[in-house]
Motif scaffolding. Structure first.
Motif, mmCIF file in Angstrom:
data_model
loop_
_atom_site.group_PDB
_atom_site.id
_atom_site.type_symbol
_atom_site.label_atom_id
_atom_site.label_comp_id
_atom_site.label_asym_id
_atom_site.label_seq_id
_atom_site.Cartn_x
_atom_site.Cartn_y
_atom_site.Cartn_z
ATOM 1 N N VAL A 41 5.359 -4.057 -11.776
ATOM 2 C CA VAL A 41 6.511 -4.712 -11.160
ATOM 3 C C VAL A 41 5.953 -4.900 -9.633
ATOM 4 N N CYS A 42 6.067 -6.096 -9.106
ATOM 5 C CA CYS A 42 5.493 -6.476 -7.949
ATOM 6 C C CYS A 42 6.509 -7.110 -7.167
ATOM 7 N N LEU A 43 6.754 -6.430 -5.957
ATOM 8 C CA LEU A 43 7.643 -7.095 -4.945
ATOM 9 C C LEU A 43 6.905 -8.379 -4.306
ATOM 10 N N SER A 44 7.634 -9.433 -4.326
ATOM 11 C CA SER A 44 6.917 -10.730 -3.781
ATOM 12 C C SER A 44 8.166 -11.240 -2.834
ATOM 13 N N THR A 45 7.913 -10.944 -1.325
ATOM 14 C CA THR A 45 8.758 -11.333 -0.665
ATOM 15 C C THR A 45 8.369 -11.926 0.772
ATOM 16 N N GLY A 46 9.498 -12.601 1.408
ATOM 17 C CA GLY A 46 9.210 -13.118 2.694
ATOM 18 C C GLY A 46 9.259 -12.118 3.928
ATOM 19 N N ARG A 47 9.660 -10.973 3.161
ATOM 20 C CA ARG A 47 9.910 -9.809 4.244
ATOM 21 C C ARG A 47 8.766 -9.124 4.961
ATOM 22 N N SER A 48 8.743 -8.702 6.114
ATOM 23 C CA SER A 48 7.466 -7.847 6.424
ATOM 24 C C SER A 48 7.164 -6.518 5.496
ATOM 25 N N PHE A 49 6.151 -6.020 5.732
ATOM 26 C CA PHE A 49 5.816 -4.725 4.795
ATOM 27 C C PHE A 49 6.733 -3.640 5.126
ATOM 28 N N GLU A 50 6.954 -3.381 6.238
ATOM 29 C CA GLU A 50 7.904 -2.431 6.849
ATOM 30 C C GLU A 50 9.353 -2.407 6.501
ATOM 31 N N SER A 51 9.847 -4.012 6.125
ATOM 32 C CA SER A 51 11.071 -3.969 5.674
ATOM 33 C C SER A 51 11.413 -3.743 4.094
ATOM 34 N N ALA A 52 10.277 -4.295 3.673
ATOM 35 C CA ALA A 52 10.109 -4.263 1.915
ATOM 36 C C ALA A 52 9.946 -2.792 1.572
ATOM 37 N N LEU A 53 8.949 -2.127 2.030
ATOM 38 C CA LEU A 53 8.455 -0.754 1.727
ATOM 39 C C LEU A 53 9.809 0.131 1.135
ATOM 40 N N LEU A 61 7.790 2.272 -6.925
ATOM 41 C CA LEU A 61 6.360 1.247 -6.995
ATOM 42 C C LEU A 61 5.269 1.849 -6.391
ATOM 43 N N THR A 62 4.197 1.697 -7.263
ATOM 44 C CA THR A 62 2.857 2.254 -6.767
ATOM 45 C C THR A 62 1.964 1.016 -6.947
ATOM 46 N N THR A 63 2.457 -0.269 -7.623
ATOM 47 C CA THR A 63 1.617 -1.613 -7.696
ATOM 48 C C THR A 63 1.593 -2.402 -6.530
ATOM 49 N N ALA A 76 -1.830 -1.570 -2.758
ATOM 50 C CA ALA A 76 -0.723 -0.377 -3.245
ATOM 51 C C ALA A 76 -0.223 -0.303 -2.011
ATOM 52 N N PRO A 77 1.184 0.634 -1.920
ATOM 53 C CA PRO A 77 1.555 0.614 -0.587
ATOM 54 C C PRO A 77 0.811 1.185 0.374
ATOM 55 N N HIS A 78 0.737 0.514 1.558
ATOM 56 C CA HIS A 78 -0.329 1.005 2.729
ATOM 57 C C HIS A 78 -1.929 0.693 2.487
ATOM 58 N N ASP A 79 -2.059 0.250 1.634
ATOM 59 C CA ASP A 79 -3.342 -0.200 1.081
ATOM 60 C C ASP A 79 -3.671 -1.812 1.197
ATOM 61 N N LEU A 80 -3.919 -2.227 2.493
ATOM 62 C CA LEU A 80 -4.285 -3.781 2.550
ATOM 63 C C LEU A 80 -5.169 -4.294 1.668
ATOM 64 N N CYS A 181 -2.799 -10.828 -9.650
ATOM 65 C CA CYS A 181 -3.478 -10.983 -11.014
ATOM 66 C C CYS A 181 -4.891 -10.419 -11.100
ATOM 67 N N GLY A 182 -5.448 -11.140 -10.132
ATOM 68 C CA GLY A 182 -6.885 -10.421 -9.922
ATOM 69 C C GLY A 182 -7.284 -9.133 -9.863
ATOM 70 N N LEU A 183 -6.455 -8.733 -8.956
ATOM 71 C CA LEU A 183 -6.703 -7.121 -8.925
ATOM 72 C C LEU A 183 -6.185 -6.443 -10.146
ATOM 73 N N LEU A 184 -5.371 -6.875 -10.854
ATOM 74 C CA LEU A 184 -4.824 -6.114 -11.966
ATOM 75 C C LEU A 184 -5.399 -6.647 -13.394
ATOM 76 N N GLY A 185 -6.425 -7.727 -13.273
ATOM 77 C CA GLY A 185 -7.166 -8.005 -14.439
ATOM 78 C C GLY A 185 -6.042 -8.927 -15.340
ATOM 79 N N LEU A 186 -5.248 -9.691 -14.743
ATOM 80 C CA LEU A 186 -4.183 -10.242 -15.437
ATOM 81 C C LEU A 186 -4.380 -11.986 -15.440
ATOM 82 N N THR A 187 -3.761 -12.570 -16.138
ATOM 83 C CA THR A 187 -3.563 -14.343 -15.793
ATOM 84 C C THR A 187 -2.427 -14.591 -15.314
ATOM 85 N N MET A 188 -1.921 -15.745 -14.932
ATOM 86 C CA MET A 188 -0.747 -16.047 -14.431
ATOM 87 C C MET A 188 0.007 -16.477 -15.673
ATOM 88 N N SER A 189 -0.393 -16.636 -16.950
ATOM 89 C CA SER A 189 0.373 -16.885 -17.888
ATOM 90 C C SER A 189 1.035 -15.675 -18.478
#
Length: 246
Positions: A41-53, A61-63, A76-80, A181-189
């Motif tokens: 489960v991946c948060l995908s937001t226009g917010r800043s990291f501080e606001s989303a975290l 979530l650790t994803t 992962a959280p705090h790991d840019l 997806c590249g980090l997780l070894g997945l495809t967009m499908s």
């Protein structure tokens, strides 16, 4: 269980969050069920990291996370993992444009958010991620859009019908999800992308399953594979139940 989808990419405002800016108990419960089934489960937001975290922490979530419309991707959280900066000259031009049109504006730098009430001394000395305009004057917003398009080199979206959000060209949630997806070894499908605004459009179009919220802007609904309930009617819970637990 349907193993077709492995990543659930969720916009926050107008999607994951209710109109009162919290995650409903039912939506949280279904997200936990998805996690237990091994779904990322991946948060995908226009917010800043501080606001989303805080919301990511609330869900445990650790994803990876996508913030500032894709200008930052977190392994992962705090790991840019990746950060895409905007030319300070463009920030200066957009600031002048916002002042000229007398609209509300804001800008994300790496360290904080600036806005019309608290602007920065020395644009050049900061690392910039995004600029935003807000006005309910349709003509003013259209003039701003035309001038931004003339500038070139920009990714122009919105997170509500009354605003414009500007990132460097090519930086959007779809590109962010592709990187995740590249980090997780997945495809967009294998991705379900859910959102409500123009800054979700590229992701909804690129994902294996693109879903618009019931409260989404019409152009987003028109591009989606499916329209779920609104953010105040547990639309995300319904997505998980319908497409992951089938």
């Amino acid at each position: 269980m349907n193993n077709k989808y492995k990543l659930l990419a969720l916009d926050m405002d107008g999607t994951l969050l209710t109109s009162e800016h919290f995650i409903s108990p039912l939506t949280s419960e279904w997200i936990q069920k998805a996690k237990e089934k091994g779904i990322h489960v991946c948060l995908s937001t226009g917010r800043s990291f501080e606001s989303a975290l805080p919301y990511g922490e609330e869900l445990g979530l650790t994803t990876p996370m996508i913030t500032v419309n894709g200008s930052e991707i977190w392994r992962a959280p705090h790991d840019l993992h990746q950060r895409s900066l905007m030319d300070p000259m463009l920030i200066s031009v957009m600031h002048d444009l916002a002042v000229e049109e007398d609209c509300w504006y804001w800008a994300y730098s790496v360290e904080r958010v600036y806005n019309r009430d608290k602007w920065v001394d020395g644009i050049e000395g900061k690392e910039w991620l995004k600029f935003g305009f807000h006005t309910e004057d349709d003509d003013a917003r259209h003039r701003i859009l035309m001038k931004l398009q003339e500038l070139g080199g920009l990714e122009i979206t919105n997170s509500s019908p009354h605003n414009l959000e500007v990132n460097p060209q090519g930086i959007n949630k779809a590109a962010g999800i592709q990187e995740v997806c590249g980090l997780l070894g997945l495809t967009m499908s294998e991705v379900i992308a859910v959102g409500d605004s123009m800054n979700d459009l590229a992701a909804i179009q690129a994902a294996g399953l693109g879903i618009a919220m019931g409260n989404a802007q019409q152009v987003v609904k028109d591009s989606a594979d499916f329209v779920t309930a609104s953010n105040d009617e547990d639309g995300i819970a319904k997505v998980i139940e319908q497409f992951i637990f089938v």
